[in-house]
Design an enzyme around this catalytic site. Structure first.
Site, short mmCIF file in Angstrom:
data_model
loop_
_atom_site.label_atom_id
_atom_site.label_comp_id
_atom_site.label_asym_id
_atom_site.label_seq_id
_atom_site.Cartn_x
_atom_site.Cartn_y
_atom_site.Cartn_z
N HIS A 24 0.84 -1.21 0.00
CA HIS A 24 0.00 0.00 0.00
C HIS A 24 0.88 1.26 0.00
O HIS A 24 0.61 2.22 -0.71
CB HIS A 24 -0.90 0.04 1.24
CG HIS A 24 -1.93 -1.04 1.32
ND1 HIS A 24 -1.96 -1.98 2.32
CD2 HIS A 24 -2.98 -1.35 0.52
CE1 HIS A 24 -2.98 -2.80 2.15
NE2 HIS A 24 -3.62 -2.45 1.06
N ARG A 97 -1.73 -5.24 -8.20
CA ARG A 97 -0.53 -6.05 -7.96
C ARG A 97 -0.38 -7.10 -9.04
O ARG A 97 0.59 -7.15 -9.75
CB ARG A 97 -0.60 -6.73 -6.58
CG ARG A 97 -0.50 -5.75 -5.43
CD ARG A 97 -0.94 -6.37 -4.16
NE ARG A 97 -2.32 -6.84 -4.25
CZ ARG A 97 -2.91 -7.65 -3.43
NH1 ARG A 97 -2.24 -8.14 -2.42
NH2 ARG A 97 -4.17 -7.99 -3.58
#
Ligand code: COA
Length: 171
Positions: A24, A97
């Protein structure tokens, strides 16, 4: 060439952050090269059963981004688009991702667009060395007493220590 109008570009980066991971953080850091300001918005209402409470997740994020003048941490309840609109922002920032993230993100971005077509979702890819783990993996390792120091920002290690108190910390 026409002159360029300078307007502050603000993005809202929402999530459960249970806990925030280095993945993050990577999205926020990279996002700061595109946006002037990022509002990290911790959600109260998610479909998940959380390990850290809403207040704990909020306080943890405040600690992690304490030195970052262009990052603001806020809480929100209810619909994300309502929150984004309420603070006058127009952009939702999300990280990608792997390909497996895509389907869920696609669904969420289009649903949010259906709810408010004036709000755009923008994706940034997390750096590859932090792209393979998630908050639930971090929680599992921490609960089993493993070392999470390579996976989360330093304050998060201490939050886990406080909550479960049996972590191995690499020296
Ligand atoms: N690096 C590492 N992990 C990442 C990551 C990154 N860059 N980006 C996402 N993840 C992981 C998280 O760790 C989390 O893992 P977990 O499932 O193992 O816990 C997972 O991917 C997704 O978590 P997160 O990024 O926190 O997002 P979320 O999917 O939990 O957040 C909200 C969803 C809060 C944005 C969404 O539920 C929401 O908007 N809620 C408000 C209500 C609403 O408006 N609902 C309608 C939405 S269409």
């Amino acid at each position: 060439m026409r002159s360029i109008r300078i307007e502050e570009k603000v993005a809202v980066y929402p999530g459960t952050f249970d806990p925030i991971t280095l993945g993050h953080v990577s999205v926020v850091r990279r996002g700061l090269s595109v946006f002037d300001r990022i509002i990290v918005a911790v959600a109260k209402d998610t479909h998940k059963e959380n390990f850290f409470s809403f207040e704990e997740r909020y306080s943890m994020l405040k600690e992690v981004f304490a030195g970052e003048s262009r990052v603001e941490v806020m809480k929100f309840e209810g619909l994300l688009v309502d929150f984004v609109r309420s603070i006058g922002a127009k952009i939702i920032l999300r990280g990608l991702r792997t390909v497996s993230d895509f389907e869920y993100e696609f669904q969420m971005a289009l649903t949010n667009r259906k709810l408010d077509s004036s709000i755009e979702t923008v994706f940034i890819m997390a750096e590859e060395h932090v792209s393979y783990f998630s908050s639930s993996l971090v929680r599992e390792i921490a609960k089993l007493g493993g070392d999470i120091t390579q996976l989360v920002p330093e304050p998060v290690v201490r939050w886990f220590e406080k909550k479960i108190g049996r972590l191995k910390v690499s020296k």
